[in-house]
Design a protein around this motif. Structure first.
Motif, PDB file in Angstrom:
ATOM      1  N   PRO A   4       0.832  -1.211   0.000  1.00  0.00           N
ATOM      2  CA  PRO A   4       0.000   0.000   0.000  1.00  0.00           C
ATOM      3  C   PRO A   4       0.865   1.258   0.000  1.00  0.00           C
ATOM      4  CG  PRO A   4      -0.733  -1.563   1.671  1.00  0.00           C
ATOM      5  CD  PRO A   4       0.600  -2.040   1.192  1.00  0.00           C
TER       6      PRO A   4
ATOM      7  N   LEU B 128       0.749   5.595   0.347  1.00  0.00           N
ATOM      8  CA  LEU B 128       0.038   6.820   0.715  1.00  0.00           C
ATOM      9  C   LEU B 128       0.787   8.000   0.123  1.00  0.00           C
ATOM     10  CD1 LEU B 128      -2.126   8.375   2.418  1.00  0.00           C
ATOM     11  CD2 LEU B 128      -0.428   8.417   4.267  1.00  0.00           C
TER      12      LEU B 128
ATOM     13  N   ALA C  58       0.689   8.950  -7.503  1.00  0.00           N
ATOM     14  CA  ALA C  58      -0.231   7.930  -7.000  1.00  0.00           C
ATOM     15  C   ALA C  58      -0.730   7.026  -8.126  1.00  0.00           C
ATOM     16  CB  ALA C  58      -1.408   8.598  -6.295  1.00  0.00           C
TER      17      ALA C  58
ATOM     18  N   ASP D 183      -1.853   0.183  -5.811  1.00  0.00           N
ATOM     19  CA  ASP D 183      -2.564   0.268  -4.530  1.00  0.00           C
ATOM     20  C   ASP D 183      -2.137   1.539  -3.803  1.00  0.00           C
ATOM     21  OD1 ASP D 183      -4.016  -0.143  -2.233  1.00  0.00           O
ATOM     22  OD2 ASP D 183      -2.769  -1.783  -1.476  1.00  0.00           O
TER      23      ASP D 183
ATOM     24  N   ARG E  22      -3.304   5.487  -2.300  1.00  0.00           N
ATOM     25  CA  ARG E  22      -4.374   6.391  -1.894  1.00  0.00           C
ATOM     26  C   ARG E  22      -3.791   7.785  -1.754  1.00  0.00           C
ATOM     27  NH1 ARG E  22      -4.908   2.165   2.665  1.00  0.00           N
ATOM     28  NH2 ARG E  22      -4.173   1.071   0.813  1.00  0.00           N
TER      29      ARG E  22
ATOM     30  N   ARG F 230      -3.981  11.603  -0.206  1.00  0.00           N
ATOM     31  CA  ARG F 230      -4.515  12.305   0.967  1.00  0.00           C
ATOM     32  C   ARG F 230      -4.116  13.774   0.887  1.00  0.00           C
ATOM     33  NH1 ARG F 230      -6.857  14.530   4.775  1.00  0.00           N
ATOM     34  NH2 ARG F 230      -7.122  13.615   6.865  1.00  0.00           N
TER      35      ARG F 230
END
Length: 287
Positions: free
Chosen positions: A229, A231, A250, A255, A257, A259
Motif C-alpha cells: 500500500p 500513501l 499515486a 494500490d 491512496r 490524501r
C-alpha cells in the motif's frame, strides 16, 4: 552518530529518533531537496513519539561524506544506499517515508526491491519521474497574492532564476520561502531560516545526472507491479510541488491512496503537525 556501509563500502551516517522500546516497527525516512540536510525533517510532526524514525544522511549531506564519483548522487544509486541501510538494520521488510525529491529515491527503491516494503509514504512529491511538470503550483502561488509576503516572494522567485551566487541564492530562498508553507508564522519562519545552510549544491546537481529515459521508463514499469500500500500526501497550499504531481505519482502504483491536506504547504509536519502525524500513523497501522 551511527553509520552503515554501502554497496561501495562508503560509511554513511544516520540518526534514530523515538523510543527504543516501542513495539511498533521503525520507519525509514528520506529527505528531499535534493541534496538537503535531513535535519529539516525534524521529528515529522511528532511521529517519533510512537515509533523509531531512522533518518539517513544521504551522500554529501549532514554527516555523510561527499561522493568520490559524482554519479553516486543520482537517485537510482541513492536507492541502493537505502538497501544497504536496510541490510545494516537487519530488517527483512520495512516501511519507508520520503519527502519531496526523496520520493524519487523511494520510487526507485520500490521498483528495485518491492518485496522489501510493507508500506510506502510519499510526502509532497514532484512528478519529474513521471515525465510531467504540472503548473498548478504556480496557480497556488498566484492565488495567495493578497498576502503580505507575496510581492517580495514573487520578486525573489524571479531573481532566483537569474543568479548562481550561492550566498545570494540562500538569501533569496528565505525571501521566497512562504510559498512553501500553508501560513507564514513563527514555526514556518524558523523552519525556513535553516534551509540555506542545509543545501548541498553538488549532491543537488547530481541527483538527475545520467538518468535517461530508459531508466525512468524501467522504474515506472516496475512501479505498476509494486504490491505494498502507498500513501501520497499533498498540501493544497504547496506552491513548490503543487497537488497534481502527487496525483500523477499515486497513479503510478496499483494500490495507492491520495490524501490532500487543507491549509498545508510543502512541509505538512510544520504547518499541521498533529494532522500530518495522525494521517501517516493511521496509514502505517492499518491492517
Amino acid at each position: 552518530m551511527p553509520h552503515f556501509r554501502t554497496y561501495d563500502d562508503t560509511a554513511l551516517h544516520y540518526r534514530v529518533l523515538g523510543p527504543a522500546d516501542s513495539p511498533l516497527p521503525p520507519l525509514v525516512c528520506l529527505a528531499g531537496g535534493p541534496g538537503r540536510d535531513a535535519a529539516y525533517l525534524e521529528d515529522l510532526g511528532g511521529l517519533a513519539a510512537h515509533r523509531q524514525l531512522v533518518i539517513p544522511d544521504s551522500r554529501g549531506t549532514g554527516d555523510s561524506p561527499a561522493a568520490d564519483d559524482p554519479s553516486r548522487y543520482a537517485f537510482p544509486h541513492l536507492a541502493e544506499d537505502v538497501e544497504s541501510l536496510r541490510a545494516h538494520l537487519g530488517l527483512e521488510r520495512f516501511a519507508l517515508l520520503a519527502h519531496d525529491a526523496g520520493a524519487a529515491v523511494a520510487q526507485a527503491y520500490a521498483a528495485a526491491y518491492p518485496e522489501r516494503l510493507t508500506r510506502l509514504v510519499l510526502v509532497c512529491p514532484g512528478s519529474r519521474l513521471q515525465g510531467e511538470l504540472p503548473d498548478d503550483a504556480r496557480e497556488i502561488f498566484q492565488a495567495r497574492r493578497d498576502e503580505d509576503w507575496w510581492p517580495q516572494a514573487a520578486a525573489a522567485v524571479r531573481h532566483l532564476a537569474e543568479t548562481t551566487d550561492l550566498e545570494e541564492v540562500r538569501e533569496l530562498l528565505f525571501t521566497a520561502a512562504p510559498l512553501g508553507y500553508g501560513r507564514w508564522e513563527e514555526p514556518q519562519r524558523a523552519h525556513a531560516a535553516a534551509e540555506g545552510g542545509q543545501l548541498g549544491p553538488v549532491p543537488r546537481a547530481g541527483f538527475w545526472q545520467g538518468v535517461d529515459e530508459h531508466t525512468t521508463r524501467t522504474v515506472l514499469d516496475r512501479l505498476a507491479q509494486v504490491e505494498c500500500p502507498v500513501l501520497v500526501v499533498t498540501g493544497d497550499r504547496d506552491g513548490l510541488a503543487g497537488m497534481r504531481a502527487g496525483e500523477l505519482v499515486a497513479e503510478s502504483f496499483p494500490d495507492a491512496r491520495l490524501r490532500p491536506l487543507h491549509a498545508v504547504g510543502h512541509y505538512p509536519w510544520v504547518d499541521e503537525p498533529e494532522l500530518f502525524a495522525s494521517t501517516v500513523e493511521e496509514f502505517l497501522r492499518a491492517g
